[in-house]
Write an enzyme that holds these catalytic residues in place. Structure first.
Site, PDB file in Angstrom:
ATOM      1  N   LYS A 198      23.842  -2.910  51.191  1.00  0.00           N
ATOM      2  CA  LYS A 198      24.135  -4.347  51.135  1.00  0.00           C
ATOM      3  C   LYS A 198      24.559  -4.861  52.507  1.00  0.00           C
ATOM      4  O   LYS A 198      25.643  -4.567  52.996  1.00  0.00           O
ATOM      5  CB  LYS A 198      25.253  -4.666  50.134  1.00  0.00           C
ATOM      6  CG  LYS A 198      25.293  -6.169  49.841  1.00  0.00           C
ATOM      7  CD  LYS A 198      26.597  -6.651  49.261  1.00  0.00           C
ATOM      8  CE  LYS A 198      27.666  -6.938  50.281  1.00  0.00           C
ATOM      9  NZ  LYS A 198      27.335  -8.019  51.239  1.00  0.00           N
ATOM     10  N   GLY A 251      33.904  -2.605  57.603  1.00  0.00           N
ATOM     11  CA  GLY A 251      34.388  -3.980  57.487  1.00  0.00           C
ATOM     12  C   GLY A 251      35.895  -4.018  57.627  1.00  0.00           C
ATOM     13  O   GLY A 251      36.489  -3.191  58.321  1.00  0.00           O
ATOM     14  N   GLU A 273      34.868   2.693  57.815  1.00  0.00           N
ATOM     15  CA  GLU A 273      35.008   2.390  59.246  1.00  0.00           C
ATOM     16  C   GLU A 273      35.602   0.988  59.290  1.00  0.00           C
ATOM     17  O   GLU A 273      34.920   0.015  58.971  1.00  0.00           O
ATOM     18  CB  GLU A 273      33.637   2.484  59.910  1.00  0.00           C
ATOM     19  CG  GLU A 273      33.737   2.774  61.380  1.00  0.00           C
ATOM     20  CD  GLU A 273      33.662   1.512  62.177  1.00  0.00           C
ATOM     21  OE1 GLU A 273      34.747   0.957  62.476  1.00  0.00           O
ATOM     22  OE2 GLU A 273      32.548   1.073  62.474  1.00  0.00           O
ATOM     23  N   CYS A 307      34.855  -3.763  66.327  1.00  0.00           N
ATOM     24  CA  CYS A 307      36.024  -3.115  65.733  1.00  0.00           C
ATOM     25  C   CYS A 307      36.829  -2.348  66.775  1.00  0.00           C
ATOM     26  O   CYS A 307      38.028  -2.196  66.653  1.00  0.00           O
ATOM     27  CB  CYS A 307      35.593  -2.203  64.591  1.00  0.00           C
ATOM     28  SG  CYS A 307      34.241  -1.137  65.033  1.00  0.00           S
ATOM     29  N   GLU A 404      44.214  -7.514  63.871  1.00  0.00           N
ATOM     30  CA  GLU A 404      42.873  -7.610  64.440  1.00  0.00           C
ATOM     31  C   GLU A 404      42.433  -9.073  64.425  1.00  0.00           C
ATOM     32  O   GLU A 404      42.431  -9.706  63.365  1.00  0.00           O
ATOM     33  CB  GLU A 404      41.898  -6.760  63.618  1.00  0.00           C
ATOM     34  CG  GLU A 404      40.496  -6.817  64.165  1.00  0.00           C
ATOM     35  CD  GLU A 404      39.556  -5.822  63.494  1.00  0.00           C
ATOM     36  OE1 GLU A 404      39.380  -5.916  62.272  1.00  0.00           O
ATOM     37  OE2 GLU A 404      39.018  -4.953  64.201  1.00  0.00           O
TER      38      GLU A 404
HETATM   39  P1  NAI Z   1      34.709  -8.034  54.973  1.00  0.00           P
HETATM   40  O1  NAI Z   1      35.376  -6.722  55.008  1.00  0.00           O
HETATM   41  O2  NAI Z   1      35.068  -8.981  53.874  1.00  0.00           O
HETATM   42  O3  NAI Z   1      33.109  -7.835  54.921  1.00  0.00           O
HETATM   43  C1  NAI Z   1      32.407  -6.667  55.289  1.00  0.00           C
HETATM   44  C2  NAI Z   1      31.402  -6.316  54.211  1.00  0.00           C
HETATM   45  O4  NAI Z   1      32.099  -6.056  52.996  1.00  0.00           O
HETATM   46  C3  NAI Z   1      30.401  -7.423  53.871  1.00  0.00           C
HETATM   47  O5  NAI Z   1      29.146  -6.845  53.569  1.00  0.00           O
HETATM   48  C4  NAI Z   1      30.993  -8.048  52.628  1.00  0.00           C
HETATM   49  O6  NAI Z   1      30.036  -8.679  51.819  1.00  0.00           O
HETATM   50  C5  NAI Z   1      31.570  -6.838  51.929  1.00  0.00           C
HETATM   51  N1  NAI Z   1      32.652  -7.131  50.978  1.00  0.00           N
HETATM   52  C6  NAI Z   1      33.564  -8.134  51.021  1.00  0.00           C
HETATM   53  N2  NAI Z   1      34.382  -8.068  49.965  1.00  0.00           N
HETATM   54  C7  NAI Z   1      33.988  -7.007  49.214  1.00  0.00           C
HETATM   55  C8  NAI Z   1      34.438  -6.414  48.004  1.00  0.00           C
HETATM   56  N3  NAI Z   1      35.468  -6.933  47.345  1.00  0.00           N
HETATM   57  N4  NAI Z   1      33.808  -5.307  47.552  1.00  0.00           N
HETATM   58  C9  NAI Z   1      32.783  -4.776  48.221  1.00  0.00           C
HETATM   59  N5  NAI Z   1      32.298  -5.291  49.371  1.00  0.00           N
HETATM   60  C10 NAI Z   1      32.887  -6.395  49.866  1.00  0.00           C
HETATM   61  O7  NAI Z   1      34.933  -8.728  56.373  1.00  0.00           O
HETATM   62  P2  NAI Z   1      34.888 -10.304  56.723  1.00  0.00           P
HETATM   63  O8  NAI Z   1      35.598 -11.092  55.669  1.00  0.00           O
HETATM   64  O9  NAI Z   1      33.507 -10.668  57.026  1.00  0.00           O
HETATM   65  O10 NAI Z   1      35.739 -10.307  58.055  1.00  0.00           O
HETATM   66  C11 NAI Z   1      37.162 -10.280  57.981  1.00  0.00           C
HETATM   67  C12 NAI Z   1      37.746  -9.436  59.060  1.00  0.00           C
HETATM   68  O11 NAI Z   1      37.345  -8.101  58.853  1.00  0.00           O
HETATM   69  C13 NAI Z   1      37.311  -9.744  60.473  1.00  0.00           C
HETATM   70  O12 NAI Z   1      38.034 -10.792  61.031  1.00  0.00           O
HETATM   71  C14 NAI Z   1      37.575  -8.429  61.135  1.00  0.00           C
HETATM   72  O13 NAI Z   1      38.947  -8.353  61.467  1.00  0.00           O
HETATM   73  C15 NAI Z   1      37.269  -7.409  60.078  1.00  0.00           C
HETATM   74  N6  NAI Z   1      35.928  -6.831  60.233  1.00  0.00           N
HETATM   75  C16 NAI Z   1      35.813  -5.581  60.775  1.00  0.00           C
HETATM   76  C17 NAI Z   1      34.570  -5.040  61.008  1.00  0.00           C
HETATM   77  C18 NAI Z   1      34.402  -3.690  61.598  1.00  0.00           C
HETATM   78  O14 NAI Z   1      33.398  -3.430  62.233  1.00  0.00           O
HETATM   79  N7  NAI Z   1      35.321  -2.770  61.392  1.00  0.00           N
HETATM   80  C19 NAI Z   1      33.339  -5.791  60.713  1.00  0.00           C
HETATM   81  C20 NAI Z   1      33.562  -7.054  60.073  1.00  0.00           C
HETATM   82  C21 NAI Z   1      34.825  -7.558  59.876  1.00  0.00           C
END
Ligand code: NAI
Ligand code: MG
Length: 500
Positions: A198, A251, A273, A307, A404
């Site tokens: 996804k 994420g 990660e 990240c 972050e």
């Molecule tokens: P997120 O963690 O919500 O999204 C990442 C992925 O997880 C997306 O594919 C999203 O659809 C999915 N996701 C979201 N909620 C979920 C759930 N309940 N169950 C399963 N999958 C789910 O990140 P978001 O909201 O886009 O960004 C928020 C913060 O997260 C950013 O400001 C940053 O600090 C961090 N982040 C870190 C990343 C990394 O590379 N470690 C990448 C993206 C965001």
């Protein structure tokens, strides 16, 4: 900082963008069961540029059934490792052959400069598939001498088999959409797993195109299934599904914890990660020109949406003002604009939500007493642009130092000596990466050992390679991506013992 006017969608992408948007399930392109689609935005203009199918739990159900069939009884499990290897290599070739289009899609969907998308995202994605293609034929167990003291005179032949874990769910973010898909798919395919992937709802386009290339490469039906959709629906359904054997997530730490809870139902294996707040340390014996340029790149690369971004800049006392001034000067001269403009060095953030999040941190940091020596605000124009920002007078109680931000915002702090530095650098719930700039090789080695981080860069930053493991200490995650370490995430070890 100077801004550049935005340009529109390249002609070459029009037909892909206007084609009906589908999910990739069991080798077919199908509409979401609900019939719903969601809008995809160009972050440099805030305009809708296309749509993606809105998959949810019902579609995940079909994708898991397809992946199960392909794993349990399909051609994937009976294929030789060598055949698998050639298919994975072919995906790498096809990425390279379609590099221009993939880079354009990435720039359009994520906002990053086109040259970066091509040189980093697309090139690394192709390389990842090829690196992992090589591993497919080199996964092997070992022969183990056993003693078995309670069977006197017994003679045994024991060995281990390495087997694929099964059906894996992979949930990826929007900062490097194609590359994150490659990091996840490469090792899963090499080990013989089948996949439900996804992509993030902010950036679904390159994963859809990658699905087409995977099909063109001849990967059998059901081996890779791609469900575009939202995290709370499609993502949550993947994390909780009892027919999925393992979930890999990249994420936020917040969602990482939700994944762990959801995975408890069937105790599926989990790798994560997650976020970071990585220290980047400049000593007074460093080559300062290189260190200053490196410190700027560590935070402004990919608009700071990395990240492992060097978001806490620790500078040795005597050179603090000089380094802060140097990084600020680079920030003030960065060309910010559409990723399609060849002069652009920094694009927009990925989404309005991310812009608001970063803006919130800027306001909080300034209210807490930090001072902006460059930037400090969003740009007053369409698109999700924020100024490259350097904040000095930052202290460890501030949210800009603890949390972050995931934007082009660095908090600079002075340090006096090694002991003080190590305690400050490690004073974080995260432990993803660290940078060290010094000419003293002994000091560099000592600090590399003391810092609690999965990756340490010395006199460089943001160096990634398919062969080099990447992952986090503490709340930055579980497990490692890339390198042969990544294969372990997708393998079970089976012990076989024969009485002779
Ligand atoms: P997120 O963690 O919500 O999204 C990442 C992925 O997880 C997306 O594919 C999203 O659809 C999915 N996701 C979201 N909620 C979920 C759930 N309940 N169950 C399963 N999958 C789910 O990140 P978001 O909201 O886009 O960004 C928020 C913060 O997260 C950013 O400001 C940053 O600090 C961090 N982040 C870190 C990343 C990394 O590379 N470690 C990448 C993206 C965001
Ligand atoms: Mg979220």
């Amino acid at each position: 900082m100077s801004t550049i006017t935005t340009s529109s969608v390249p002609e070459s992408l029009q037909s892909f963008l206007s084609s009906p948007k589908k999910l990739f399930i069991d080798g077919d392109w199908v509409a979401a069961r609900s019939g719903k689609c969601f809008d995809v935005f160009d972050p440099s203009t805030d305009q809708v540029i296309g749509q993606a199918a809105e998959g949810d739990a019902a579609d995940v159900e079909l994708a898991v059934a397809a992946a199960r069939k392909a794993f349990d009884s399909g051609p994937w499990s009976s294929m030789t490792a060598s055949q698998r290897s050639r298919l994975i290599w072919k995906v790498g070739d096809l990425i390279e052959q379609n590099a221009d289009e993939l880079a354009q899609l990435e720039t359009l969907d994520n906002g990053k400069p086109l040259a970066v998308a091509k040189a980093a995202d697309v090139a690394l994605a192709a390389d990842m598939f090829r690196y992992m293609a090589g591993w497919a034929t080199k996964i092997e167990g070992s022969t183990i001498p056993v003693n078995v003291p309670y069977v006197p005179g017994g003679e045994f032949h024991a060995f281990t088999l390495k087997e694929p874990v099964g059906v894996v769910g992979q949930i990826i973010p929007w900062n490097f959409p194609l590359l994150m898909a490659a990091w996840k798919l490469g090792p899963a395919l090499a080990t013989g797993c089948t996949i439900v992937l996804k992509p993030a709802e902010q950036t679904p386009l390159s994963a859809v195109r990658l699905g087409e290339l995977i099909q063109e490469a001849g990967v059998p039906d059901g081996v890779v299934n791609i469900i575009t959709g939202f995290g709370e629906t499609a993502g949550a359904a993947i994390a909780a599904h009892d027919q999925i054997d393992k979930v890999a997530f990249t994420g936020s730490t917040e969602v990482g914890k939700l994944i762990v809870k959801a995975a408890a139902g069937n105790l599926k294996k989990v790798t994560l990660e997650l976020g970071g707040k990585s220290p980047n340390v400049v000593y007074d014996d460093a080559d300062l020109d290189t260190a200053i340029a490196g410190a700027a790149d560590a935070i402004f690369f990919n608009q700071g949406q990395v990240c492992s971004a060097g978001s806490r800049l620790f500078v040795q006392q005597g050179i603090y003002d000089e380094v802060v001034a140097g990084v600020s000067e680079i920030a003030n001269n960065l060309k910010v604009g559409s990723g399609f403009d060849s002069e652009t060095q920094m694009g927009p953030l990925v989404s309005r939500e991310q812009l608001e999040r970063v803006r919130g941190y800027l306001k909080a940091g300034l209210a807490d007493g930090a001072e902006a020596t460059a930037g400090g605000a969003a740009l007053d124009q369409p698109g999700y642009f924020v100024q490259p920002t350097v904040l000095k007078n930052a202290s460890k109680s501030m949210s800009i130092v603890r949390e972050e931000i995931f934007g082009p915002v660095v908090a600079a702090m002075p340090f006096a000596n090694d002991a003080e530095l190590v305690s400050q650098a490690n004073d974080s719930s995260y432990g993803l990466a660290a940078g060290i700039w010094t000419r003293d090789i002994s000091k560099a080695h000592r600090l590399a050992k003391s810092v609690k981080a999965g990756t340490v860069w010395i006199n460089c930053y943001s160096i990634f390679d398919a062969a080099l493991p990447f992952g986090g200490y503490k709340q930055s995650g579980w497990g490692r991506e890339m390198g042969h370490a990544a294969l372990e995430n997708y393998l079970q070890t089976k012990s076989v013992c024969i009485s002779l």
